[in-house]
Scaffold this active site. Structure first.
Site, PDB file in Angstrom:
ATOM      1  N   ASP A 202      18.111  17.457  43.938  1.00 18.63           N
ATOM      2  CA  ASP A 202      18.609  16.123  43.634  1.00 18.63           C
ATOM      3  C   ASP A 202      19.724  15.726  44.595  1.00 18.63           C
ATOM      4  OD1 ASP A 202      19.327  13.757  42.463  1.00 18.63           O
ATOM      5  OD2 ASP A 202      19.824  14.597  40.504  1.00 18.63           O
ATOM      6  N   ASP A 397      18.101   7.795  47.185  1.00 19.62           N
ATOM      7  CA  ASP A 397      18.157   8.776  46.104  1.00 19.62           C
ATOM      8  C   ASP A 397      16.804   9.431  45.891  1.00 19.62           C
ATOM      9  OD1 ASP A 397      19.315  10.151  43.837  1.00 19.62           O
ATOM     10  OD2 ASP A 397      18.159   8.777  42.581  1.00 19.62           O
TER      11      ASP A 397
END
Length: 520
Positions: A202, A397
């Site tokens: 992430d 992201d």
């Protein structure tokens, strides 16, 4: 259309001109042939692959929009080997897979993947969590005003206070309410001797953590065995007095040992000891003394993953901790389908990015901010004022599925895309969750989709791959894979659907983000 283009090109090879033609006409014909040669070669390749692309549209097989639901591990693409790109570089490569796909170590024949409604609902939670964190960060640029829906707080998790069993306090709402978890995983080694663990990676999180023995209260179900600190000869807790303990957003102390706590947008959390041990990337590259969270109290929907690999810009993240080894450089490529594999590289030996844009590090912590400047649809620049994007900023992201745009930018994109689809006669379909521009491709074998390009400061362009323009629910519901933010002050997010097949490179030292098409 690709086949037709190839057929037209085949005509260029046919002789033309009898004895009555002038030499000048023959030369002009030869010049035309040479000028068309490159286009014809590309068209022939498109005809062979079933996918063709012009400046205004891309041809895509409807069948290719659906990963085979009966796929098994045998149908997975061959993964990129763990390797160094050359003998002198410090680059290492790891294989990325979708955590719910058949290539994932977490996949099992009896498991049912989440529904599209569940995926999109979780994605909305993540996007709102990111926007909440940006809006409550002193250096963030988001609008502090939030809708009634965003003011609702997730379930509170116990804080790392005097002990892990304490349940009298809750995590602070602002720094703790970070974001939901991502949906791509990698496998790492932890401890000495190393045990293998599958973790979510992430770019929107800093602290890496795994579930550890013993679980003081409870741990969620994971596929691999829990990490046992007692079985590692190199494990050590971080002292409360150590500077590293103060690097955490949320910390506590118990018996002189540093405690950490993280909570995500969906209410999931992990609490435990902040520790050090050897982290092994790929099968050979050891990072000694890596600081991570050894979670003894965890709960959430992590898809049976062992934990999370934090790739943000904060002090506790993997890229920052390994700056001396890899120079703050890493790159990833996400596969087009859940049956495919991509890669996660660390170090400067990755292939250089085709185009780069400045990393706007002054906009806030953790996230990778970039300056979006415009959007092209069908090769045409949309009439969107640059101030629309500058109002709240944009981040890249890896964990967000659907790209979020400022309301005015999304409205312009949706209108241009819908007009191009209407001109080709495609039937509209009902909306799906946050996706409101959908089409019915029932009975079709190929469709012509308008191209979409995202433009950034420095002249960088992300010409979205065909696999990342639309989100497929079924043949009768294929939707534009973009959504509008609720407020013009909400930060924009370039999500992983639009990043598919691109090598996305992050260089913290040089402060740039780069894009390379067709990298995996």
């Amino acid at each position: 259309m690709a086949a037709a283009a190839a057929a037209r090109c085949a005509g260029h090879g046919r002789g033309g001109g009898g004895g009555g033609f002038l030499l000048r006409r023959r030369l002009l014909a030869a010049a035309a042939f040479l000028a068309a040669f490159g286009h014809c070669a590309a068209a022939a390749d498109d005809a062979a692959t079933g996918r063709g692309q012009e400046h205004d549209h891309v041809m895509l097989s409807v069948e290719d929009m659906f990963p085979d639901s009966s796929s098994s591990l045998s149908s997975c693409d061959a993964p990129p080997r763990d390797h160094r790109h050359d003998a002198t570089s410090s680059t290492t490569r790891m294989t990325i897979v979708h955590r719910h796909g058949p290539c994932s170590p977490l996949a099992a024949a009896h498991d049912k993947p989440p529904s599209h409604g569940e995926i999109l609902a979780a994605d909305q939670s993540r996007a709102e969590s990111i926007q909440h964190r940006v809006s409550t960060t002193a250096t963030g640029r988001g609008n502090p005003k939030r809708s009634r829906r965003r003011q609702q707080q997730p379930p509170s998790a116990p804080a790392p206070a005097a002990s892990l069993s304490s349940s009298t306090a809750s995590l602070p709402a602002s720094p703790g309410r970070a974001l939901g978890t991502g949906n791509y995983v990698v496998t790492v080694g932890l401890g000495t001797p190393a045990s293998r663990y599958t973790v979510v990676f992430d770019t929107g999180s800093d602290t890496t953590w795994v579930q550890c023995q013993p679980c003081v209260v409870a741990c969620y179900e994971q596929r691999e065995k829990l990490f046992d600190p007692a079985s590692s000869s190199t494990y050590a807790n971080v002292s409360c007095a150590a500077p590293a303990c103060s690097d955490l957003d949320i910390s506590g102390c118990s018996g002189g040992h540093c405690l950490y706590g993280v909570q995500y947008g969906d209410g999931s959390y992990s609490i435990g000891f902040f520790a050090m041990d050897t982290l092994t990337l790929s099968s050979y590259d050891a990072v000694k003394g890596f600081r991570f969270g050894c979670g003894e109290r965890n709960d959430g929907l992590f898809g049976e993953a062992a934990g999370l690999l934090g790739l943000g810009r904060g002090k506790t993240s993997l890229p920052v901790q390994t700056y001396g080894k890899y120079g703050g450089v890493f790159a990833h490529c996400l596969p087009a389908r859940s049956t495919g594999t991509g890669y996660l590289d660390f170090g400067a030996g990755s292939p250089p990015a085709t185009t780069t844009t400045p990393m706007l590090t002054g906009n806030g912590p953790t996230f990778y901010y970039v300056g979006m400047t415009g959007i092209r649809v069908g090769g045409r620049l949309l009439p969107i004022a640059p101030s629309v994007f500058a109002a709240a900023g944009t981040i890249v992201d890896s964990g967000t599925v659907i790209t979020r745009l400022p309301p005015a930018a999304y409205s312009s994109l949706r209108s241009a895309f819908a007009a191009a689809m209407a001109a080709r006669g495609y039937r509209k379909a009902a909306a799906v969750s946050l996706l409101d521009t959908c089409y019915d491709f029932t009975g079709m074998s190929q469709v012509a989709i308008p191209t979409v390009s995202l433009l950034f400061q420095g002249g960088a362009a992300l010409d979205v791959d065909a696999s990342g323009i639309m989100y497929t629910v079924s043949a009768s519901q294929v939707c534009l894979a973009f959504a509008g933010n609720e407020d013009g002050g909400d930060v924009g997010i370039v999500g992983n659907t639009q990043l598919k097949m691109f090598g996305v490179a992050y260089d913290i030292g040089k402060k740039v983000v780069g894009f390379s098409p067709g990298a995996c």
